[in-house]
Design a protein around this motif. Structure first.
Motif, PDB file in Angstrom:
ATOM      1  N   SER A 152       6.281 -12.824  -1.870  1.00 27.79           N
ATOM      2  CA  SER A 152       7.052 -11.658  -2.294  1.00 27.79           C
ATOM      3  C   SER A 152       8.491 -12.022  -1.963  1.00 27.79           C
ATOM      4  O   SER A 152       8.917 -11.908  -0.814  1.00 27.79           O
ATOM      5  CB  SER A 152       6.614 -10.410  -1.535  1.00 27.79           C
ATOM      6  N   GLY A 153       9.197 -12.548  -2.956  1.00 23.75           N
ATOM      7  CA  GLY A 153      10.517 -13.122  -2.679  1.00 23.75           C
ATOM      8  C   GLY A 153      10.322 -14.366  -1.825  1.00 23.75           C
ATOM      9  O   GLY A 153       9.616 -15.283  -2.207  1.00 23.75           O
ATOM     10  N   THR A 154      10.910 -14.379  -0.630  1.00 21.39           N
ATOM     11  CA  THR A 154      10.739 -15.509   0.281  1.00 21.39           C
ATOM     12  C   THR A 154       9.743 -15.188   1.394  1.00 21.39           C
ATOM     13  O   THR A 154       9.598 -15.941   2.344  1.00 21.39           O
ATOM     14  CB  THR A 154      12.084 -15.891   0.929  1.00 21.39           C
ATOM     15  N   HIS A 155       9.042 -14.079   1.271  1.00 21.27           N
ATOM     16  CA  HIS A 155       8.115 -13.604   2.295  1.00 21.27           C
ATOM     17  C   HIS A 155       6.688 -13.987   1.912  1.00 21.27           C
ATOM     18  O   HIS A 155       6.195 -13.571   0.858  1.00 21.27           O
ATOM     19  CB  HIS A 155       8.270 -12.080   2.412  1.00 21.27           C
ATOM     20  N   LEU A 156       6.020 -14.782   2.759  1.00 18.66           N
ATOM     21  CA  LEU A 156       4.627 -15.137   2.507  1.00 18.66           C
ATOM     22  C   LEU A 156       3.751 -13.930   2.800  1.00 18.66           C
ATOM     23  O   LEU A 156       3.804 -13.357   3.883  1.00 18.66           O
ATOM     24  CB  LEU A 156       4.199 -16.315   3.392  1.00 18.66           C
ATOM     25  N   VAL A 157       2.943 -13.554   1.825  1.00 20.82           N
ATOM     26  CA  VAL A 157       2.083 -12.385   1.947  1.00 20.82           C
ATOM     27  C   VAL A 157       0.634 -12.854   1.956  1.00 20.82           C
ATOM     28  O   VAL A 157       0.231 -13.660   1.122  1.00 20.82           O
ATOM     29  CB  VAL A 157       2.305 -11.419   0.758  1.00 20.82           C
ATOM     30  N   GLY A 158      -0.124 -12.332   2.897  1.00 17.97           N
ATOM     31  CA  GLY A 158      -1.542 -12.638   2.960  1.00 17.97           C
ATOM     32  C   GLY A 158      -2.347 -11.359   2.990  1.00 17.97           C
ATOM     33  O   GLY A 158      -1.964 -10.398   3.652  1.00 17.97           O
ATOM     34  N   SER A 159      -3.432 -11.335   2.264  1.00 16.97           N
ATOM     35  CA  SER A 159      -4.351 -10.195   2.341  1.00 16.97           C
ATOM     36  C   SER A 159      -5.748 -10.746   2.556  1.00 16.97           C
ATOM     37  O   SER A 159      -6.093 -11.818   2.056  1.00 16.97           O
ATOM     38  CB  SER A 159      -4.284  -9.337   1.082  1.00 16.97           C
ATOM     39  N   CYS A 160      -6.532 -10.007   3.322  1.00 20.47           N
ATOM     40  CA  CYS A 160      -7.899 -10.430   3.629  1.00 20.47           C
ATOM     41  C   CYS A 160      -8.762  -9.186   3.751  1.00 20.47           C
ATOM     42  O   CYS A 160      -8.312  -8.149   4.240  1.00 20.47           O
ATOM     43  CB  CYS A 160      -7.917 -11.231   4.929  1.00 20.47           C
ATOM     44  N   SER A 161     -10.017  -9.309   3.343  1.00 25.81           N
ATOM     45  CA  SER A 161     -10.934  -8.173   3.389  1.00 25.81           C
ATOM     46  C   SER A 161     -11.603  -8.007   4.755  1.00 25.81           C
ATOM     47  O   SER A 161     -12.397  -7.089   4.931  1.00 25.81           O
ATOM     48  CB  SER A 161     -11.993  -8.312   2.294  1.00 25.81           C
ATOM     49  N   CYS A 162     -11.248  -8.844   5.740  1.00 31.34           N
ATOM     50  CA  CYS A 162     -11.808  -8.688   7.086  1.00 31.34           C
ATOM     51  C   CYS A 162     -11.208  -7.438   7.747  1.00 31.34           C
ATOM     52  O   CYS A 162     -10.196  -6.910   7.270  1.00 31.34           O
ATOM     53  CB  CYS A 162     -11.522  -9.924   7.943  1.00 31.34           C
ATOM     54  N   PRO A 163     -11.805  -6.947   8.818  1.00 31.49           N
ATOM     55  CA  PRO A 163     -11.265  -5.747   9.467  1.00 31.49           C
ATOM     56  C   PRO A 163      -9.796  -5.879   9.888  1.00 31.49           C
ATOM     57  O   PRO A 163      -8.995  -4.967   9.660  1.00 31.49           O
ATOM     58  CB  PRO A 163     -12.177  -5.561  10.684  1.00 31.49           C
ATOM     59  N   HIS A 164      -9.406  -7.006  10.479  1.00 30.26           N
ATOM     60  CA  HIS A 164      -8.023  -7.195  10.930  1.00 30.26           C
ATOM     61  C   HIS A 164      -7.071  -7.266   9.728  1.00 30.26           C
ATOM     62  O   HIS A 164      -6.008  -6.647   9.725  1.00 30.26           O
ATOM     63  CB  HIS A 164      -7.934  -8.470  11.781  1.00 30.26           C
ATOM     64  N   GLY A 165      -7.480  -8.006   8.701  1.00 27.32           N
ATOM     65  CA  GLY A 165      -6.666  -8.121   7.491  1.00 27.32           C
ATOM     66  C   GLY A 165      -6.563  -6.810   6.741  1.00 27.32           C
ATOM     67  O   GLY A 165      -5.529  -6.488   6.164  1.00 27.32           O
ATOM     68  N   SER A 166      -7.628  -6.018   6.757  1.00 26.80           N
ATOM     69  CA  SER A 166      -7.623  -4.718   6.080  1.00 26.80           C
ATOM     70  C   SER A 166      -6.638  -3.742   6.713  1.00 26.80           C
ATOM     71  O   SER A 166      -6.230  -2.772   6.083  1.00 26.80           O
ATOM     72  CB  SER A 166      -9.026  -4.109   6.078  1.00 26.80           C
ATOM     73  N   GLU A 167      -6.256  -4.016   7.957  1.00 30.37           N
ATOM     74  CA  GLU A 167      -5.238  -3.201   8.628  1.00 30.37           C
ATOM     75  C   GLU A 167      -3.828  -3.694   8.320  1.00 30.37           C
ATOM     76  O   GLU A 167      -2.860  -3.172   8.855  1.00 30.37           O
ATOM     77  CB  GLU A 167      -5.489  -3.201  10.133  1.00 30.37           C
ATOM     78  N   GLY A 168      -3.713  -4.710   7.458  1.00 31.56           N
ATOM     79  CA  GLY A 168      -2.406  -5.201   7.040  1.00 31.56           C
ATOM     80  C   GLY A 168      -1.898  -6.398   7.814  1.00 31.56           C
ATOM     81  O   GLY A 168      -0.763  -6.824   7.618  1.00 31.56           O
ATOM     82  N   PHE A 169      -2.728  -6.971   8.679  1.00 36.81           N
ATOM     83  CA  PHE A 169      -2.298  -8.116   9.468  1.00 36.81           C
ATOM     84  C   PHE A 169      -2.566  -9.431   8.740  1.00 36.81           C
ATOM     85  O   PHE A 169      -3.511  -9.549   7.969  1.00 36.81           O
ATOM     86  CB  PHE A 169      -3.014  -8.134  10.829  1.00 36.81           C
ATOM     87  N   PHE A 170      -1.737 -10.429   9.028  1.00 34.22           N
ATOM     88  CA  PHE A 170      -1.925 -11.787   8.528  1.00 34.22           C
ATOM     89  C   PHE A 170      -2.920 -12.434   9.489  1.00 34.22           C
ATOM     90  O   PHE A 170      -2.567 -12.873  10.575  1.00 34.22           O
ATOM     91  CB  PHE A 170      -0.584 -12.533   8.526  1.00 34.22           C
TER      92      PHE A 170
END
Length: 141
Positions: free
Chosen positions: A61-79
């Protein structure tokens, strides 16, 4: 003008994930079940500790690396560690996350193959939700 950097590095993965998730991600590289580099993002499946397979996507997203994951931690918005593992596998393979402005050949090919009425329905559906797109379409006539 400063050049835009969309370079995937281990340092960037550490920065995005934090120390704990980064180090845990190092041990999850072998858990990456599938990985596909698309025109503007990377999609992967990673086996979790409980044997579930999680869906991971990496993009810019621009120069920001974005990661999404369906795991519980990732579902809370964490990388999470699964995002880190996918990034590390990319680096191991000499690959990277495509830049956000890369030509989306995949999408263009699919759109070319769709019948005009299907394209109109898709465009209508999106424009009905997106006022800027609606205004762009209306002002072009």
């Amino acid at each position: 003008m400063t050049p835009v950097s969309t370079t995937l590095t281990t340092e960037l993965l550490l920065h995005r994930a934090g120390t704990k998730s980064y180090w845990r991600g190092l041990t999850y590289r072998e858990a990456v079940l599938s990985l596909r580099v698309h025109s503007r993002h990377v999609a992967a499946r990673v086996r979790g500790g409980d044997e579930d397979a999680y869906v991971v996507e990496l993009s810019w997203s621009g120069t920001h690396l974005v990661g999404s994951c369906s795991c519980p931690h990732g579902s809370e918005g964490f990388f999470c560690k699964h995002c880190v593992a996918v990034g590390l596998v990319l680096l191991d393979r000499g690959q990277t996350v495509p830049p956000p402005d890369a030509e989306d050949v995949e999408l263009k090919d699919v759109l070319r193959s769709l019948p005009p009425d299907v394209l109109r329905d898709l465009l209508y559906e999106q424009a009905a939700k997106d006022l800027k797109l609606r205004a762009r379409i209306i002002s072009s006539f």
